[in-house]
Write a protein that holds these residues in place. Structure first.
Motif, PDB file in Angstrom:
ATOM      1  N   UNK A 106      11.856  -2.648   7.084  1.00  0.00           N
ATOM      2  CA  UNK A 106      10.807  -1.630   7.204  1.00  0.00           C
ATOM      3  C   UNK A 106       9.836  -1.718   6.037  1.00  0.00           C
ATOM      4  N   UNK A 107      10.381  -1.875   4.826  1.00  0.00           N
ATOM      5  CA  UNK A 107       9.534  -1.996   3.637  1.00  0.00           C
ATOM      6  C   UNK A 107       8.692  -3.265   3.708  1.00  0.00           C
ATOM      7  N   UNK A 108       9.295  -4.348   4.145  1.00  0.00           N
ATOM      8  CA  UNK A 108       8.579  -5.626   4.250  1.00  0.00           C
ATOM      9  C   UNK A 108       7.424  -5.523   5.241  1.00  0.00           C
ATOM     10  N   UNK A 109       7.669  -4.890   6.389  1.00  0.00           N
ATOM     11  CA  UNK A 109       6.604  -4.726   7.386  1.00  0.00           C
ATOM     12  C   UNK A 109       5.460  -3.905   6.811  1.00  0.00           C
ATOM     13  N   UNK A 110       5.824  -2.840   6.108  1.00  0.00           N
ATOM     14  CA  UNK A 110       4.787  -1.995   5.512  1.00  0.00           C
ATOM     15  C   UNK A 110       3.950  -2.783   4.514  1.00  0.00           C
ATOM     16  N   UNK A 111       4.598  -3.523   3.636  1.00  0.00           N
ATOM     17  CA  UNK A 111       3.870  -4.268   2.606  1.00  0.00           C
ATOM     18  C   UNK A 111       2.933  -5.299   3.233  1.00  0.00           C
ATOM     19  N   UNK A 112       3.411  -6.030   4.210  1.00  0.00           N
ATOM     20  CA  UNK A 112       2.590  -7.083   4.823  1.00  0.00           C
ATOM     21  C   UNK A 112       1.423  -6.494   5.612  1.00  0.00           C
ATOM     22  N   UNK A 113       1.596  -5.295   6.154  1.00  0.00           N
ATOM     23  CA  UNK A 113       0.525  -4.646   6.913  1.00  0.00           C
ATOM     24  C   UNK A 113      -0.503  -3.980   6.013  1.00  0.00           C
ATOM     25  N   UNK A 114      -0.180  -3.871   4.720  1.00  0.00           N
ATOM     26  CA  UNK A 114      -1.067  -3.170   3.799  1.00  0.00           C
ATOM     27  C   UNK A 114      -1.502  -4.044   2.623  1.00  0.00           C
ATOM     28  N   UNK A 115      -1.677  -5.322   2.894  1.00  0.00           N
ATOM     29  CA  UNK A 115      -2.245  -6.229   1.905  1.00  0.00           C
ATOM     30  C   UNK A 115      -1.361  -6.533   0.723  1.00  0.00           C
ATOM     31  N   UNK A 116      -0.043  -6.393   0.881  1.00  0.00           N
ATOM     32  CA  UNK A 116       0.892  -6.646  -0.213  1.00  0.00           C
ATOM     33  C   UNK A 116       1.766  -7.869   0.092  1.00  0.00           C
TER      34      UNK A 116
END
Length: 270
Positions: A73-83
């Motif tokens: 979940x954290x990985x998906x969030x980071x990749x979707x938000x330029x991280x």
């Protein structure tokens, strides 16, 4: 004293500020992942060599499975938000250590340890997810790097006080040094409590994003409070918020966490 003021202004002018995603809190951090992650990974490896990994297959599998889901979940969030660069730097790993200590932690870069002593407090899969989300949130928000930065600033501040009072009397120097020591010490404790509350809230969002029941986050601290009955010192002198304040904050933040989790998950699907 003019030299002291000038030096302090110079320090703050060159301090790098950034924002913690989701919470929006401004943080001071000038320690890069490249500086801290190799040491973090090496320390984690050494820790596993020096401590007994649990042979309880059911509990170990639960910790690893929950960890994998929260990390995803954290990985998906980071990749979707330029991280993406930060996401690539994480080397997620989850281990259960045979130890009665009621504790869990996550090192920078996603290296997680649960002790068997905390599993009765977790009590169930959602409880494991609550603790896991909290610990992963520390790494996500770079609390370790921020504490390192704050420690360096505290050292610089001590030097600044010494320079600024170098022409004063010995008694005046002692007063300034004592005042700085007490003030900076309480400030560091406050930062630590801020990190804990932030990790509670971020962890709540992450566990809900991963499909777990968010109400269990507060219940973990209800069980923790029951286990640690007894007098507590004032919160201002503690590195952690009181169990009672954490329970109240998690319950009051739960509706917001659910809204954020739904929002982020819908964004990731679109």
């Amino acid at each position: 004293m003019k030299k002291f003021i000038a030096l302090c202004m110079t320090i703050f002018l060159f301090v790098e500020c950034s924002t913690v995603p989701i919470t929006g809190r401004k943080r001071v951090n000038f320690v890069s992942d490249a500086q801290v992650l190799p040491a973090s990974f090496a320390q984690y490896s050494n820790f596993l060599k020096e401590n007994k990994v649990s042979n309880n297959r059911a509990m170990t599998n639960q910790v690893k499975e929950v960890g994998k889901n929260i990390a995803a979940a954290v990985d998906r969030f980071m990749r979707a938000n330029g991280m993406t660069e930060e996401a690539n730097a994480y080397k997620w790993e989850f281990n259960l250590i045979e130890d009665k200590t009621v504790n869990a932690w996550c090192m920078p870069g996603g290296k997680v340890v649960f002790y068997t002593g905390i599993m009765p407090i977790c009590a169930n899969e959602d409880g494991v997810a609550a603790v896991m989300g909290h610990e992963v949130a520390h790494a996500f928000a770079k609390h370790g790097q921020e504490r390192m930065s704050q420690g360096q600033l505290q050292q610089i501040g001590g030097i600044a006080v010494a320079l600024g009072t170098s022409g004063s009397s010995e008694s005046s120097q002692q007063i300034w040094n004592t005042a700085f020591g007490i003030g900076s010490g309480l400030g560091m404790l406050k930062f630590s409590r801020t990190h804990e509350r932030e990790a509670d809230r971020l962890g709540l969002v992450f566990m809900i994003m991963a499909g777990y029941e968010g109400t269990e986050a507060a219940e973990v601290w209800v069980r923790m409070s029951q286990k640690t009955k007894g007098s507590k010192g004032p919160e201002i002198l503690s590195t952690h918020p009181t169990n009672e304040s954490r329970i109240q904050d998690l319950r009051s933040y739960l509706p917001t966490a659910k809204q954020l989790a739904v929002k982020f998950n819908s964004q990731l699907k679109s």
